[in-house]
Design an enzyme around this catalytic site. Structure first.
Site, short mmCIF file in Angstrom:
data_model
loop_
_atom_site.label_atom_id
_atom_site.label_comp_id
_atom_site.label_asym_id
_atom_site.label_seq_id
_atom_site.Cartn_x
_atom_site.Cartn_y
_atom_site.Cartn_z
N LEU A 144 0.81 -1.22 0.00
CA LEU A 144 0.00 0.00 0.00
C LEU A 144 0.85 1.27 0.00
O LEU A 144 0.50 2.26 0.64
CB LEU A 144 -0.96 -0.01 1.20
CG LEU A 144 -1.93 -1.19 1.24
CD1 LEU A 144 -2.74 -1.20 2.53
CD2 LEU A 144 -2.88 -1.16 0.03
N ARG A 178 2.88 -5.04 4.33
CA ARG A 178 3.82 -5.73 5.23
C ARG A 178 3.87 -5.04 6.59
O ARG A 178 3.72 -5.67 7.62
CB ARG A 178 5.20 -5.78 4.57
CG ARG A 178 6.26 -6.44 5.41
CD ARG A 178 7.58 -6.48 4.68
NE ARG A 178 8.10 -5.15 4.36
CZ ARG A 178 9.29 -4.92 3.79
NH1 ARG A 178 10.05 -5.93 3.47
NH2 ARG A 178 9.68 -3.69 3.54
N VAL A 228 3.86 -4.45 -4.60
CA VAL A 228 5.10 -4.17 -3.85
C VAL A 228 6.22 -3.84 -4.83
O VAL A 228 6.05 -3.96 -6.05
CB VAL A 228 5.50 -5.34 -2.93
CG1 VAL A 228 4.36 -5.69 -1.97
CG2 VAL A 228 5.92 -6.57 -3.74
N SER A 272 -0.14 2.11 -16.38
CA SER A 272 0.54 3.37 -16.67
C SER A 272 -0.33 4.56 -16.29
O SER A 272 -1.54 4.51 -16.42
CB SER A 272 0.88 3.48 -18.16
OG SER A 272 1.45 4.75 -18.39
N GLY A 332 1.07 6.75 -13.60
CA GLY A 332 1.63 7.28 -12.35
C GLY A 332 0.61 7.25 -11.23
O GLY A 332 -0.43 6.60 -11.33
N GLU A 335 7.81 6.42 -24.30
CA GLU A 335 7.73 7.60 -23.42
C GLU A 335 9.10 8.29 -23.31
O GLU A 335 9.19 9.52 -23.38
CB GLU A 335 7.24 7.12 -22.05
CG GLU A 335 7.14 8.16 -20.97
CD GLU A 335 6.74 7.50 -19.64
OE1 GLU A 335 5.77 6.73 -19.60
OE2 GLU A 335 7.43 7.76 -18.63
#
Ligand code: NBP
Length: 478
Positions: free
Chosen positions: A10, A33, A74, A128, A130, A189
């Site tokens: 997260l 975690r 993660v 994709s 961000g 990109e």
């Protein structure tokens, strides 16, 4: 009520994707975690939808409906393997493990094959856009089995960006195809950002236009065929004044570009596939050169430029715009051609029209151009190369005179334009009737008996260079 999807990991991307699922009406079980991130997410955004707080992977798995969908968000690399290792004993056949991070596609292929042995689906998903995209709607490129897409696809489509109402998410192909396509997206990109940088440099060092003036030019360009997110944000950056110094922000930023690795991966993979992605490669190398700060400092004092005192072409700003457009087209052409090469190598069925359609919104390279690219590949007969689609053959032809003027002027002025010039060389290389490769084949035959083909007869030949120089039919050793 059991949760419909679980998200483990997260940090910024995982938290935002979890919020996106919840905001779209799904019940989302969340896990990290270290429990602090879980609580921080729920304290700040817990009221945005239905979240299930969990403290262990066991709890996360227990909270899910079947087949279970567990999304791993993660850090890419070993942490993904570590989470998979802990998750697998907790799952049942038919469950779906999703990796939404920036994993290397070869890792995804390996993980998919390993989990398939245990009747588990492993889906590598390219995401994709961000942080903001993850929250508001990213472009989503899922690989894995088609069967897994039936259970997962509708949810991903719902949280994805929409282009005129159409979701920017579709099944790409099997195993690592989703992560591969995301990787190539990132390669494009890199090139897209570099060509904008080269245009800025030409207008600044060549035409003497200050960042604020350029900001206005980029804003105007954003209503031309260049219209795109990257042009829009370039205008914003160029227009921004540093509060501390009163200077344009771009003048106080160190001119050394960072990279996280996906551009480099694209080039390594392109080399392995033998796909000519010179524009993308030059954009990665340009970042590398920019970060060699100590060599650059020495060279600034030492290496001579002998720049010519040339007048700028009459409509230089418009010329640069056209050169930028043509170079950008080449980057897309090279990236899409690389996808074609990969499809053959990895046995993927890649639909280039659909892939272009997924990039029309949500992602960093989103641009009006992508709708035209999608249309170019949508006909009965897909072009062998984007530049050979009639609309693009015509569009690039119009830009060629300006493109040549700009590259020639840049060379004279000593302004490096690695992607403008590599793209033009690619264009010329593609269209040229004869290439010097004929001489290279001759050289190879002379020093290594590698043989050659002839233009006038079928077969493979070798000249007996160290003997009487007669030609014999030979078995190819290319
Ligand atoms: P990070 O890549 O910074 O990873 C941090 C997360 O990984 C934390 O939740 C951390 O847990 C967890 N983690 C680590 Br580190 N090692 C772990 C382990 N051994 N076991 C379990 N958890 C572990 O997060 P991010 O920036 O949100 O990015 C997530 C993924 O998304 C990455 O693959 C990244 O490359 C990709 N990404 C994509 C975009 C995009 O535009 N698509 C942008 C940014 C990132 P902790 O809190 O307990 O330390």
């Amino acid at each position: 009520m059991p949760a419909q999807i679980g998200v483990t990991g997260l940090a910024v991307m995982g938290a935002n994707l979890a919020r996106n699922f919840a905001r779209n009406g799904y019940t989302v079980a969340v896990h990290n975690r270290s429990v602090g991130k879980t609580d921080a997410l729920l304290d700040t955004h817990g009221d945005e939808g239905d979240f299930v707080r969990t403290e262990s992977l066991e709890e996360l798995v227990e909270s899910l409906e079947t087949p279970r969908r567990v999304m791993i968000m993660v850090k890419a690399g070993k942490p993904v393997d570590s989470v998979i290792e802990q998750l697998v004993p907790l799952l049942e056949p038919g469950d779906i493990v999703i990796d939404g991070g920036n994993s290397h596609f070869e890792d995804t292929r390996r993980r998919e094959a390993e989990l398939a042995k245990q009747d588990l689906h492993f889906v590598g998903v390219g995401v994709s856009g961000g942080e903001e995209g993850a929250l508001l709607g990213p472009s989503i490129m899922p690989g894995g089995s088609k069967q897994s897409y039936e259970a997962l696809g509708p949810m991903l489509e719902k949280i994805s960006a929409k282009y005129k109402g159409e979701p920017c998410c579709a099944w790409i192909s099997t195993d690592g195809a989703g992560h591969f396509v995301k990787m190539v997206h990132n390669g494009i990109e890199y090139a897209d950002m570099q060509v904008i940088g080269e245009a800025y440099d030409l207008l600044r060092a060549g035409a003497g236009l200050e960042p604020a003036e350029q900001s206005k030019i980029f804003t105007e360009w954003n209503s031309t065929s260049l219209a795109s997110f990257l042009i829009e944000i370039s205008a914003e950056v160029l227009g921004h004044v540093d509060a501390a110094t009163g200077k344009p922000l771009v003048d106080v930023i160190v001119d050394s570009a960072g990279q996280k690795g996906t551009g480099r991966w694209t080039v390594v993979s392109a080399l392995q596939l033998g796909a000519p992605t010179s524009g993308i490669a030059e954009s990665v190398f340009a970042r590398g050169l920019s970060s060699q700060r100590s060599q650059r400092a020495l060279a600034q004092e030492t290496l001579v430029g002998h720049e010519a005192d040339v007048a700028l072409p009459e409509n230089f700003v418009e010329d640069v715009r056209q050169a930028l457009f043509a170079s950008k087209l080449v980057s897309y052409a090279q990236g899409l051609d690389m996808l074609d090469n990969a499809a053959a190598e990895y046995d993927w069925e890649l639909n280039l029209a659909e892939i272009a359609s997924l990039w029309r919104a949500g992602c960093i390279i989103r641009a009006d151009l992508l709708d035209d690219i999608m249309k170019a590949y949508s006909g009965e007969q897909a072009p062998e190369n984007l530049l050979l689609a009639p609309a693009f053959t015509e569009a690039i032809a119009e830009a060629v005179p300006a493109w040549r003027r700009v590259v020639a002027t840049a060379v004279q002025l000593g302004i490096p334009v690695p992607v403008f010039s590599a793209s033009l060389a690619y264009y010329d290389g593609l269209r040229r009737k004869r290439l010097p490769a004929a001489l290279i084949q001759g050289q190879r035959d002379l020093f290594g008996a590698h043989t050659y083909e002839r233009v006038d007869r079928e077969g493979t030949f070798h000249t007996q260079w160290s003997g009487d120089k007669t030609e014999i039919s030979a078995v190819s050793t290319h």
